[in-house]
Design an enzyme around this catalytic site. Structure first.
Site, PDB file in Angstrom:
ATOM      1  N   ASP A 102     -34.786  32.953 -10.017  1.00 28.20           N
ATOM      2  CA  ASP A 102     -35.782  32.143 -10.723  1.00 28.20           C
ATOM      3  C   ASP A 102     -37.205  32.679 -10.514  1.00 28.20           C
ATOM      4  O   ASP A 102     -37.542  33.170  -9.439  1.00 28.20           O
ATOM      5  CB  ASP A 102     -35.676  30.718 -10.131  1.00 28.20           C
ATOM      6  CG  ASP A 102     -36.353  29.689 -10.986  1.00 28.20           C
ATOM      7  OD1 ASP A 102     -37.003  30.061 -11.971  1.00 28.20           O
ATOM      8  OD2 ASP A 102     -36.210  28.498 -10.651  1.00 28.20           O
ATOM      9  N   CYS A 121     -23.489  28.456 -11.938  1.00 25.44           N
ATOM     10  CA  CYS A 121     -24.245  27.835 -10.851  1.00 25.44           C
ATOM     11  C   CYS A 121     -24.784  26.520 -11.400  1.00 25.44           C
ATOM     12  O   CYS A 121     -25.113  26.422 -12.576  1.00 25.44           O
ATOM     13  CB  CYS A 121     -25.397  28.749 -10.454  1.00 25.44           C
ATOM     14  SG  CYS A 121     -26.493  28.061  -9.182  1.00 25.44           S
ATOM     15  N   LYS A 137     -26.823  35.206 -13.595  1.00 22.28           N
ATOM     16  CA  LYS A 137     -26.558  33.939 -12.902  1.00 22.28           C
ATOM     17  C   LYS A 137     -27.013  32.826 -13.836  1.00 22.28           C
ATOM     18  O   LYS A 137     -28.193  32.734 -14.167  1.00 22.28           O
ATOM     19  CB  LYS A 137     -27.333  33.909 -11.580  1.00 22.28           C
ATOM     20  CG  LYS A 137     -27.173  32.634 -10.776  1.00 22.28           C
ATOM     21  CD  LYS A 137     -27.870  32.799  -9.431  1.00 22.28           C
ATOM     22  CE  LYS A 137     -27.936  31.514  -8.638  1.00 22.28           C
ATOM     23  NZ  LYS A 137     -28.772  31.675  -7.430  1.00 22.28           N
ATOM     24  N   TRP A 138     -26.071  31.986 -14.266  1.00 25.04           N
ATOM     25  CA  TRP A 138     -26.343  30.913 -15.248  1.00 25.04           C
ATOM     26  C   TRP A 138     -26.438  29.603 -14.478  1.00 25.04           C
ATOM     27  O   TRP A 138     -25.437  29.055 -14.052  1.00 25.04           O
ATOM     28  CB  TRP A 138     -25.211  30.886 -16.264  1.00 25.04           C
ATOM     29  CG  TRP A 138     -25.328  29.874 -17.366  1.00 25.04           C
ATOM     30  CD1 TRP A 138     -25.524  28.532 -17.235  1.00 25.04           C
ATOM     31  CD2 TRP A 138     -25.212  30.122 -18.776  1.00 25.04           C
ATOM     32  NE1 TRP A 138     -25.540  27.924 -18.460  1.00 25.04           N
ATOM     33  CE2 TRP A 138     -25.350  28.875 -19.429  1.00 25.04           C
ATOM     34  CE3 TRP A 138     -24.994  31.254 -19.552  1.00 25.04           C
ATOM     35  CZ2 TRP A 138     -25.281  28.752 -20.815  1.00 25.04           C
ATOM     36  CZ3 TRP A 138     -24.927  31.122 -20.937  1.00 25.04           C
ATOM     37  CH2 TRP A 138     -25.078  29.885 -21.555  1.00 25.04           C
ATOM     38  N   ASP A 139     -27.678  29.113 -14.317  1.00 22.31           N
ATOM     39  CA  ASP A 139     -27.934  27.952 -13.466  1.00 22.31           C
ATOM     40  C   ASP A 139     -28.084  26.678 -14.308  1.00 22.31           C
ATOM     41  O   ASP A 139     -28.244  26.737 -15.532  1.00 22.31           O
ATOM     42  CB  ASP A 139     -29.223  28.226 -12.665  1.00 22.31           C
ATOM     43  CG  ASP A 139     -29.298  27.464 -11.359  1.00 22.31           C
ATOM     44  OD1 ASP A 139     -28.487  26.542 -11.142  1.00 22.31           O
ATOM     45  OD2 ASP A 139     -30.195  27.776 -10.544  1.00 22.31           O
ATOM     46  N   ASP A 175      14.237  -7.887 -15.928  1.00 22.96           N
ATOM     47  CA  ASP A 175      13.431  -8.941 -16.536  1.00 22.96           C
ATOM     48  C   ASP A 175      12.478  -9.490 -15.473  1.00 22.96           C
ATOM     49  O   ASP A 175      12.875 -10.231 -14.585  1.00 22.96           O
ATOM     50  CB  ASP A 175      14.361 -10.042 -17.060  1.00 22.96           C
ATOM     51  CG  ASP A 175      13.579 -11.066 -17.862  1.00 22.96           C
ATOM     52  OD1 ASP A 175      12.407 -10.775 -18.191  1.00 22.96           O
ATOM     53  OD2 ASP A 175      14.140 -12.139 -18.158  1.00 22.96           O
ATOM     54  N   ASP A 182     -25.613  25.474  -2.718  1.00 22.35           N
ATOM     55  CA  ASP A 182     -26.948  25.894  -2.298  1.00 22.35           C
ATOM     56  C   ASP A 182     -27.050  25.915  -0.779  1.00 22.35           C
ATOM     57  O   ASP A 182     -28.047  26.375  -0.233  1.00 22.35           O
ATOM     58  CB  ASP A 182     -28.012  24.942  -2.863  1.00 22.35           C
ATOM     59  CG  ASP A 182     -28.539  25.456  -4.193  1.00 22.35           C
ATOM     60  OD1 ASP A 182     -28.264  26.619  -4.531  1.00 22.35           O
ATOM     61  OD2 ASP A 182     -29.226  24.688  -4.886  1.00 22.35           O
TER      62      ASP A 182
HETATM   63  C1  DGJ Z   1     -30.533  26.499  -7.811  1.00 27.73           C
HETATM   64  C2  DGJ Z   1     -29.603  27.603  -7.407  1.00 27.73           C
HETATM   65  O1  DGJ Z   1     -28.440  27.082  -6.854  1.00 27.73           O
HETATM   66  C3  DGJ Z   1     -30.325  28.509  -6.448  1.00 27.73           C
HETATM   67  O2  DGJ Z   1     -29.456  29.499  -5.963  1.00 27.73           O
HETATM   68  C4  DGJ Z   1     -31.498  29.122  -7.147  1.00 27.73           C
HETATM   69  O3  DGJ Z   1     -31.047  29.936  -8.191  1.00 27.73           O
HETATM   70  C5  DGJ Z   1     -32.409  28.017  -7.667  1.00 27.73           C
HETATM   71  N1  DGJ Z   1     -31.700  27.060  -8.447  1.00 27.73           N
HETATM   72  C6  DGJ Z   1     -33.524  28.610  -8.490  1.00 27.73           C
HETATM   73  O4  DGJ Z   1     -34.284  27.641  -9.082  1.00 27.73           O
END
Ligand code: DGJ
Length: 734
Positions: free
Chosen positions: A371, A530, A480-482, A54, A552
């Site tokens: 890119d 990414c 690579k899908w950023d 309590d 990066d």
């Molecule tokens: C950010 C990524 O981390 C880099 O490796 C590169 O792909 C740039 N974008 C490109 O704009």
């Protein structure tokens, strides 16, 4: 069965690998947490003793004898409003009368073999040969017709329990969830002296491990950025004071989610700790009409009695087996060369082909066009969303370039940023309201771009169409899908006013739907996640994409910290690491090519420079690196990690990977700044078989050393000649 229900004591005993987790239904129907720690095999007497004292200012639960207060009981899914003043796991607003009080009581349970998938969300998975069982405990608040199903999956072969909650409106009036965490654990033990471990940082210096003594009150990490973020990771651990890499108890929480999250520990007035993880309640609400259900993301809970190293190895083994996409988890990853730091936006077909050709001669297996290949993308002001090739730069188109590169024996990969739209783009001109925004408010730009509203099916469909057209027409084996900005003015043109706070979560659900669709429809493609480097390095992404660009920052010395911190939770096989040019583009540092290679030999290795512009000596070193990586990549993909020296403690960093049969190991040691007249250091290895003798190879020299000598006396470390010096030893059992 790894789950036992001891009915006469109202106990649930979960046996996960070498750990035990015990729950109890109190006599008032409250779900209590009793124990989470080393395996308990006996009759469990004493474990169900729950303190009832309590205490002043801890009010008595309605209907219970004096002293029974939710303020002092250790619970599993606490709510606020009826005697618990600590952080709740669930908050539900009741529009009918304005109440926020929720009182959950046990209503039933189910134990079944296997593990169900979660509606709309990624989660860890099992195959038919895996042993896992799931306990579902149903709690309810009868007054408002609210049902909460708590899911616990227990893995026989791992000290891991996964948890999630499904919130159901089983009543007749609408409800609004304002907070629904995935897991909450109250430690009614002395964790007051524990350390709170978090992985935090910033762009280009992600996931530094931070250790701080748990103090009274709440300590939290979170994201309010729409993604899991560079700044904090959806991971926390509580480590016993004095715990190190190999000793001491550690309990960790990781969230299978890529959006706003909250992970926290609250040390209360009685030295009990409540640890929680889930979707961030900040700017979150979810309307539940009668009959509707809301599924929380999955939390992964891991227990280690063998320190941080034990925790990491358990998580790594678990993620490799149960999280990464099954088709990729054991597949050796190709050595790639990416043109980003070699050319940025300034390239043409001949330049790209030259890099790929140089790569082919040096043992590289995949060329990645980053890119700048689409729309009118000569800089980062334009064209995101316009996923068609820029014929000015690549007159023959992508297929022609890819075929010519493939003819050199190198595969072709491509960069996309599917979630984004440039204001300066055809897509934005056609659909100015397809971005996340609030009508009438200026739209904040990040890197001159806006975020597409992936909560909307038609937006996802349009991106799927344009991206998949390229994936179908071009011989691509890697994507690579950023994702290069965070979310602002969070709102969706497709949602009514009272659902606007659902936008951020719906964005993540939309993202998962699209990632699932792409990975299902293009199973031959290796996807790498990414987000401006490692801004979305989390288990949610890893459930679809088996590897992520770790940061990066490609500087080998900064990478020591980043990869070390990341390895607390994630296996080397998920961390993309590349050798880049010097002076390094992020920090201007000049490091030896050998060191850059040794540090990048994690799991997924590559180059990010103009291989054609290298000297003959440099090319010879690259050839050595690619040849060596091909020998050891199987080990790097599947071995156990032992961290030997921390970059946070001194000028030295060392780690080693040991094969599961202990027949092979790779040891890496890096000295940051050389010291004059330095002492003769030895490096004690771990995880080897002490009874085996190993051939220890360093460069061209080989010696034979017993496992016990390597572990107890250690390997002599050569004195560093120059700054940023690395040494690598390859061990094979004789
Ligand atoms: C950010 C990524 O981390 C880099 O490796 C590169 O792909 C740039 N974008 C490109 O704009």
């Amino acid at each position: 069965m790894s789950i036992r229900h001891i009915e006469d004591r109202s106990l649930f005993v979960l046996q996960a690998g070498a750990s035990t987790y015990v729950l109890k239904i109190s006599e008032h129907g409250v779900l209590l947490h009793l124990y989470w720690g080393s395996a308990l095999g006996g009759p469990l007497d004493g474990v169900d003793h729950c303190r009832v004292l309590d205490r002043a200012f801890s009010p008595t639960l309605a209907g219970a004898p004096k002293g029974v207060s939710l303020d002092t009981l250790p619970q599993e899914y606490p709510t606020h409003g009826s005697s618990d003043f600590r952080q709740p796991a669930l908050e539900v607003f009741q529009p009918t009368d304005g109440s926020r009080i929720v009182s959950l009581r046990y209503a039933g349970h189910r134990i079944e073999a296997g593990k169900p998938a979660l509606d709309g969300l990624p989660s860890t998975h099992i195959e038919s040969s895996d042993a896992a069982d799931t306990l579902t405990i149903t709690l309810e608040d009868k007054l408002i017709g609210l049902r909460v199903e708590l899911l616990y999956t227990v893995f026989n072969d791992h000290p891991v329990i996964t948890r999630s909650a499904r919130i159901v409106n089983a009543g007749t009036a609408p409800l609004e969830i304002r907070r629904a965490l995935s897991a909450s654990v109250d430690f009614d033990t002395d964790v007051a002296g524990h350390e709170f471990i978090q992985l935090s940082g910033a762009w280009a210096r992600e996931r530094d491990a931070h250790f701080s003594k748990l103090r009274p009150g709440v300590q939290a990490v979170d994201s309010r950025r729409g993604t899991s973020s560079h700044q904090h990771s959806p991971f926390i651990a509580l480590a016993e004071r004095g715990a190190d890499e190999e000793h001491g108890e550690v309990r960790a929480f990781n969230l299978v989610y890529s959006g706003n999250f909250l992970a926290q520990a609250e040390l209360d007035q009685f030295a009990c700790t409540r640890a929680q993880i889930g979707i961030n309640p900040f700017d979150f609400a979810w309307r539940l009409a009668p009959g509707d259900a809301f599924q929380t993301p999955e939390a992964v809970l891991v227990y280690s009695a063998d320190g941080l190293g034990g925790m990491s190895r358990a998580l790594h083994r678990f993620y490799r087996r149960h999280l990464l996409p099954a088709a990729w988890r054991d597949r050796e990853r190709p050595i790639l060369v990416n043109n980003w730091e070699a050319t940025y936006f300034n390239f043409d077909a001949a330049k790209l082909e030259a890099i790929a050709t140089a790569g082919a001669e040096l043992g590289v297996e995949l060329f990645v066009l980053d890119d700048g290949w689409f729309g009118k993308r000569d800089n980062d002001h334009t064209s995101l969303g316009d996923w068609f090739v820029d014929r000015k730069k690549l007159p023959g188109g992508l297929t022609d370039l890819a075929e010519r590169i493939k003819a050199r024996g190198v595969e072709f990969g491509l960069w996309f940023e599917p979630e984004m739209i440039s204001v300066e783009s055809e897509l934005h001109r056609a659909h100015p309201d397809w971005c996340i925004h609030v009508p009438g408010r200026p739209r904040t730009e990040g890197r001159q771009q806006l975020v597409l509203d992936f909560s909307r099916a038609e937006v996802r469909e349009a991106i799927y169409e344009s991206v998949s057209k390229i994936l179908r027409e071009t011989p691509i084996t890697y994507v690579k899908w950023d994702m290069n900005r965070h979310l602002t003015e969070v709102g969706s043109a497709a949602l009514p006013a009272d659902r606007q706070q659902e936008t951020a979560h719906r964005f993540v659900l939309g993202l998962y739907e699209l990632m699932g669709r792409f990975t299902r429809d293009f199973p031959h493609i290796l996807f790498e996640g990414c987000s401006g480097g490692g801004g979305r390095f989390d288990p949610g992404i890893l459930a679809y994409f088996p590897q992520i660009w770790t940061s990066d920052d490609s500087d080998a010395i900064q990478r020591l910290r980043i990869q070390y911190g990341t390895s607390l939770a994630y296996p080397f096989s998920t961390m993309a690491a590349h050798v880049s040019a010097v002076p390094n583009h992020q920090v201007g540092r000049v490091t030896p090519l050998r060191t850059r290679g040794d540090v990048a030999f994690t799991g997924t290795f590559g180059y990010e420079l103009d291989l054609g512009a290298m000297t003959d000596d440099e090319k010879a070193e690259v050839r050595r690196q690619t040849t060596f990586y091909k020998q050891v990549r199987g080990l790097l993909m599947s071995g156990d990690l032992y961290r030997l020296k921390s970059p946070y403690d001194s000028q030295e960093t060392a780690w080693m990977i040991v094969s599961t049969d202990k027949a092979e190991a790779l040891v890496t040691h890096v000295t940051v700044l050389a010291e004059p007249n330095a002492p003769c250091a030895r490096l004690k290895l771990r995880g080897l078989d002490p009874s085996k003798t190993y051939r220890v190879r360093r460069g061209d020299t080989e010696t034979c050393v017993a496992g016990d000598v390597l572990m107890h006396a250690g390997l002599p470390v050569p004195v560093a000649l120059g700054d940023f010096h690395s040494v690598q030893w390859h061990l094979r059992a004789m």
